[in-house]
Write a protein that holds these residues in place. Structure first.
Motif, PDB file in Angstrom:
ATOM      1  N   THR A  10       0.845  -1.096  -0.101  1.00  0.00           N
ATOM      2  CA  THR A  10       0.061   0.033  -0.055  1.00  0.00           C
ATOM      3  C   THR A  10       0.813   1.194  -0.032  1.00  0.00           C
ATOM      4  OG1 THR A  10       0.003  -0.184   2.413  1.00  0.00           O
ATOM      5  CG2 THR A  10      -1.970  -1.175   1.158  1.00  0.00           C
ATOM      6  N   ILE A  11       0.459   2.121  -0.846  1.00  0.00           N
ATOM      7  CA  ILE A  11       1.159   3.614  -0.762  1.00  0.00           C
ATOM      8  C   ILE A  11       0.478   4.537  -0.393  1.00  0.00           C
ATOM      9  CG2 ILE A  11       2.089   4.948  -2.695  1.00  0.00           C
ATOM     10  CD1 ILE A  11       2.401   2.601  -4.454  1.00  0.00           C
ATOM     11  N   ARG A  12       1.184   5.593   0.335  1.00  0.00           N
ATOM     12  CA  ARG A  12       0.460   6.876   0.675  1.00  0.00           C
ATOM     13  C   ARG A  12       1.186   7.787  -0.067  1.00  0.00           C
ATOM     14  NH1 ARG A  12      -3.488   9.828   1.407  1.00  0.00           N
ATOM     15  NH2 ARG A  12      -2.235  10.903   0.291  1.00  0.00           N
TER      16      ARG A  12
ATOM     17  N   ALA B 230       0.023   2.484   5.407  1.00  0.00           N
ATOM     18  CA  ALA B 230       0.927   2.484   4.126  1.00  0.00           C
ATOM     19  C   ALA B 230       2.176   1.692   4.615  1.00  0.00           C
ATOM     20  CB  ALA B 230       1.131   3.902   3.731  1.00  0.00           C
TER      21      ALA B 230
ATOM     22  N   THR C  33       3.761   6.387   9.677  1.00  0.00           N
ATOM     23  CA  THR C  33       3.874   5.252   8.911  1.00  0.00           C
ATOM     24  C   THR C  33       4.448   4.267   9.602  1.00  0.00           C
ATOM     25  OG1 THR C  33       4.072   6.720   7.133  1.00  0.00           O
ATOM     26  CG2 THR C  33       4.447   4.419   6.519  1.00  0.00           C
TER      27      THR C  33
END
Ligand code: SF4
Lengths: 170, 514
Positions: free
Chosen positions: A45-47, A85, A109
Motif C-alpha cells: 500500500t502506498i501513501r 501504508a 507510517t
C-alpha cells in the motif's frame, strides 16, 4: 446501461505489461529482511505525499492508475492514511511549510516502511532547489530508499520505482 | 471602459494584448478601483515590488480588466510601508494584500484581516523575502506558527480539520470545516503549504532561463504559464513571434484544456460513485498525452512554448493525425456525455450541489471556468483575445445554475469548442518559421501577458532589470479569486459532498502558493 456495457466491451482490456525493477534507482543499500519481503509478497500500500510539487508529478501518479498502467492490478494500492501504508511516495522539493507535515507523515507510517522520492524535485530539489522557502530534495528531510528522476517521471518510471522499492534485497 | 475614464495618464504597452500602464498616487489608488468597478471592470491581480536597488522604495501594482483591455497601475511608496486597502471595492484583494504583507512587509492600511497568508513561520513576521536585501537562502525561523481560524460556536457545532496531507492524490492545503451533524456551516481554507519561493527564484533568472521555471508554477497549466510568460517577454522586447508559432501555441493551449477537462470529467464521475467515467475519460486522456509525447516530446507539453515562439513543429502527417484524433475524441466524448446526462444517480449528485449564484459570483469576482458556470461570461479568448483567438470567433461556454452540474457542463461545452478550434488551427496553420529570438530587452521595462488557461485567466506581470534579467515577476493564478468563493459554495452542503464540489472547481495550490 446498454451503452455503458457496449463501451466497456469495445474498449476491451488496455493494460500494458509492467516494467522491471531497476537497481540503478536505489538510493540506499538498505535491504529488507527476507521475512518482511515475504509479508509484502509483491502487494503493498502506498501513501502519496505532495511536499510542495508543481502538481506535474501528481498528474503522472494519477496516470499510473489508469487502465493502461493499472498499478492496482499488480496488487499495489493507494491508501488514505499513512498509518495504512508500506510506502511513502513523496513528490516535490520539500517546502519549508511542508517539512513538519512530511516528518509527521513519515513517523505515522508503521515500520518497516519504504520511501520513494519522485521527480527531479524529489531527487535533487529540481528547478526550485534549496532556498528560504524550500528544503530541496526529499532526503534532506526523511530517509529515501528509491529516487525516480524525471520532470515529471513517466508512469512507467514511477511504476519501476515502486517495484524497485519492493524488490530491495532481492 | 476607455483608459481615459480612469483620469490617470496611461501609456499603451507594446505586446500581444491591449494593455495600458501608468503611475498613480495614494489618493487615486482606491478611487480608481471604484471607477473601474463602476464600469464593470474586475480585479486581475495585486502585487508589490522592492525597487530599492534602483534608488527607489517599494511600490504597489494592480491590474484590472475592463472592456477589452488590461489597465495596470503602479503606486510608488517611497519610504512608506502602507497603501490604501482595495478590499472594500474588490473583496478578492484581501488575500493578495496579505501575501504582499508576508513577502514585502507592505500593509494595506485599515484592512481588517491582518493574519499572515503565505507565511506559516518559515520566515519571521518582520522578515520580507521579496526585499532585495533578503538573501534567497535566508535561514528564516523554520517554526510553524499557529493560525487563527475564525471561531464558530453554537449548539452542536463541531470542527473538522483536514490536511495538509490529504486522503487522495491532491496538492496540500488545510481545510477547516465547521459542521452541524454532517451539514457544513462554514469552511475556511488555509493555503501556502507549497510556497517554495518561486517569485524570489525568478529574480535570479534571465528572461530566457525564467521560462523553464514559469512552466513549473502549476504543472497542469504549463502551456498557459509559459505562453503568458513569453507574451510578457516578447512585449518588453518588442518582438512578435512568427504566425505559425502563435497558431501552434493556441493548439497546445487547447490540448492542455481538453486533457485537463477530460481528467476532471472522469474524476467528477468517480467522486459521484461512477468509476466507469474515470476509466473511460482517463483512457481518452492517456491517448492524448501519448500523442503529445510523440509530437511535442512531452506528455504535458512542458518547455514547448518559449519566448519568441515554440520548440517543435508539425509535419503534414502530424496534422492529419491530429485531425483524426479530434474526430475520434469528439465522437467518444459525445457518447460519454450522453451517458453522464442520462445517469440519474450522477445527475442527482451534480445538480444543486455547491451552488454559486451569479450575484455572488459577480460580487466576489469568480472567473474562469467556475465563473462561466455562474453566469460570468468572461473568457480571455473572447474578451481579451491575443492572436490567433481574435480570428477564431471563440464561443464562451456559459451556464447560470452555478452548481456542480453547471461546472460539468461548462467543461463538456469547452471540450467541444476546443476541438472545433483545433480543427480551425490545423486547417489554417500559416507560414514556416516557429521562433523569433527576442534579443535583449531594455532595463526597467514593464510588460504583461494573459491567456485563458483551462482553469481561467493566467496573468504574468514582468518588470525587467539590467542585462536581460528579471527585476520582479509576478505570476497570478485565477485560483486567487476562486478559492474564497469555494468556501461559500460548500455552505449548507454535506461534508461528504466536499470532495465533489472541490473537484468541480479544481483550483491550484502550487500556482497560488508560489
Ligand atoms: S519534478 Fe517537475 S513535474 Fe515534478 S514537481 Fe518538480 S517541476 Fe513539477
Amino acid at each position: 446501461m446498454q451503452e455503458i456495457l457496449r463501451l466497456i466491451i469495445a474498449k476491451g482490456l488496455r493494460t500494458e505489461p509492467a516494467p522491471e525493477p531497476d537497481p540503478a534507482l536505489l538510493a540506499t543499500t538498505r535491504r529488507l529482511g527476507e521475512e518482511v519481503r515475504r509479508c509484502f509478497n509483491g502487494a503493498l500500500t502506498i501513501r502519496h505525499v505532495d511536499a510542495g510539487s508543481c502538481n506535474g508529478c501528481e498528474l503522472e501518479i494519477h496516470a499510473v492508475n489508469n487502465p493502461f498502467y493499472n498499478l492496482e492490478g499488480l496488487g499495489i494500492r493507494f491508501v488514505a492514511s499513512p498509518r495504512h501504508a508500506d510506502v511513502l511516495l513523496v513528490t516535490g522539493p520539500v517546502s519549508r511549510h511542508m517539512e513538519e507535515a512530511l516528518r509527521r507523515t513519515y513517523e505515522a507510517t508503521p515500520d518497516p516502511k519504504l520511501v520513494v522520492a519522485l521527480g527531479d524535485c524529489g531527487c535533487t530539489g529540481g528547478v526550485f532547489g534549496e532556498s528560504y522557502a524550500s528544503c530541496g530534495r526529499v532526503s534532506n528531510v526523511i530517509p529515501v530508499d528509491v529516487a525516480v528522476p524525471g520532470c515529471p517521471p513517466s508512469p512507467l518510471a514511477i511504476m519501476r520505482g515502486i517495484l524497485t522499492a519492493i524488490a530491495i534485497g532481492r | 471602459m476607455n483608459p481615459e475614464t480612469l483620469t490617470i495618464g496611461l501609456n499603451p504597452l507594446p505586446g500581444a494584448i491591449p494593455a495600458w500602464h501608468g503611475e498613480t498616487y495614494a489618493l487615486k489608488w482606491d478611487q480608481t478601483a471604484q471607477r473601474v468597478r463602476g464600469h464593470g471592470g474586475f480585479l486581475v491581480s495585486v502585487w508589490g515590488s522592492d525597487d530599492s536597488d534602483r534608488g527607489q522604495g517599494c511600490a504597489m501594482h494592480v491590474a484590472y480588466a475592463a472592456s477589452g483591455a488590461l489597465a495596470c497601475l503602479s503606486l510608488p511608496l517611497g519610504q512608506h510601508r502602507t497603501y490604501p486597502d482595495l478590499s472594500p471595492v474588490y473583496p478578492a484583494a484581501v488575500r493578495m494584500q496579505r501575501a504582499v504583507k508576508d513577502l514585502l512587509g507592505l500593509q494595506a492600511s485599515g484592512s481588517r484581516d491582518t493574519r499572515p497568508w503565505l507565511r506559516h513561520g518559515a520566515w519571521a513576521a518582520g522578515e520580507a523575502p521579496l526585499r532585495k536585501d533578503y538573501a534567497i537562502d535566508g535561514a528564516g525561523t523554520r517554526r510553524s506558527e499557529p493560525y487563527a481560524f475564525v471561531p464558530v460556536s453554537g449548539d452542536g457545532v463541531h470542527e473538522i480539520p483536514v490536511g495538509p496531507v490529504h486522503a487522495g492524490t491532491i496538492e496540500p492545503g488545510h481545510f477547516r470545516f465547521h459542521a452541524v451533524g454532517e451539514r457544513i456551516l462554514r469552511l475556511e481554507a488555509r493555503l501556502g503549504y507549497t510556497h517554495k519561493g518561486v517569485e524570489k527564484l525568478l529574480e535570479t533568472c534571465t528572461l530566457d532561463s525564467g521560462a523553464r521555471l514559469a512552466g513549473r508554477i502549476s504543472g497542469d497549466s504549463t502551456v498557459a504559464y509559459t505562453w503568458a510568460y513569453s507574451m510578457a517577454v516578447e512585449g518588453v522586447s518588442r518582438i512578435e513571434p512568427p504566425a505559425r508559432a502563435i497558431w501552434l501555441r493556441a493548439l497546445l493551449l487547447e490540448r492542455e484544456r481538453i486533457a485537463n477537462h477530460l481528467g476532471d470529467l472522469g474524476a467528477l464521475g468517480n467522486d459521484a460513485g461512477f468509476a466507469f467515467g474515470l476509466t473511460q475519460f482517463s483512457l481518452l486522456k492517456e491517448d492524448m498525452l501519448r500523442v503529445n509525447e510523440s509530437l511535442f516530446g512531452h506528455r504535458y507539453l512542458m518547455d514547448v512554448v518559449i519566448p519568441g515562439g515554440v520548440r517543435g513543429d508539425l509535419r503534414a502527417g502530424d496534422i492529419d493525425r491530429l485531425r483524426r484524433e479530434a474526430d475520434t475524441l469528439g465522437r467518444a466524448i459525445a457518447a460519454l456525455r450522453a451517458i453522464y446526462d442520462e445517469h440519474a444517480g450522477l445527475q442527482d449528485r451534480f445538480i444543486k450541489a455547491g451552488i454559486v449564484t451569479p450575484g455572488l459570483a459577480l460580487t466576489l469576482g469568480l472567473w474562469g471556468l467556475a465563473g462561466r458556470a455562474s453566469g460570468m461570461a468572461w473568457d480571455a479568448r473572447v474578451d481579451l483575445p491575443c492572436r490567433p483567438y481574435d480570428e477564431l470567433s471563440v464561443r464562451a461556454a456559459v451556464r447560470r445554475n452555478g452548481d456542480v452540474a453547471a461546472r460539468v457542463n461548462v467543461r463538456f461545452d469547452e471540450v467541444f469548442e476546443s476541438l472545433r478550434i483545433t480543427r480551425l488551427l490545423l486547417d489554417g496553420l500559416p507560414g514556416t518559421a516557429i521562433c523569433t529570438p527576442p534579443g535583449q530587452a531594455p532595463d526597467r521595462a514593464f510588460g504583461v501577458g494573459m491567456v485563458e488557461g483551462w482553469r481561467g485567466p493566467v496573468f504574468i506581470a514582468l518588470h525587467t532589470g539590467a542585462a536581460n534579467r528579471i527585476h520582479r515577476l509576478h505570476p497570478h493564478d485565477p485560483s486567487w479569486q476562486n478559492w474564497p468563493v469555494l468556501e461559500h459554495a460548500v455552505m449548507g452542503n454535506i461534508v461528504p459532498d466536499f470532495p465533489l464540489i472541490n473537484k468541480s472547481f479544481n483550483l491550484a495550490y502550487s500556482g497560488h502558493d508560489l
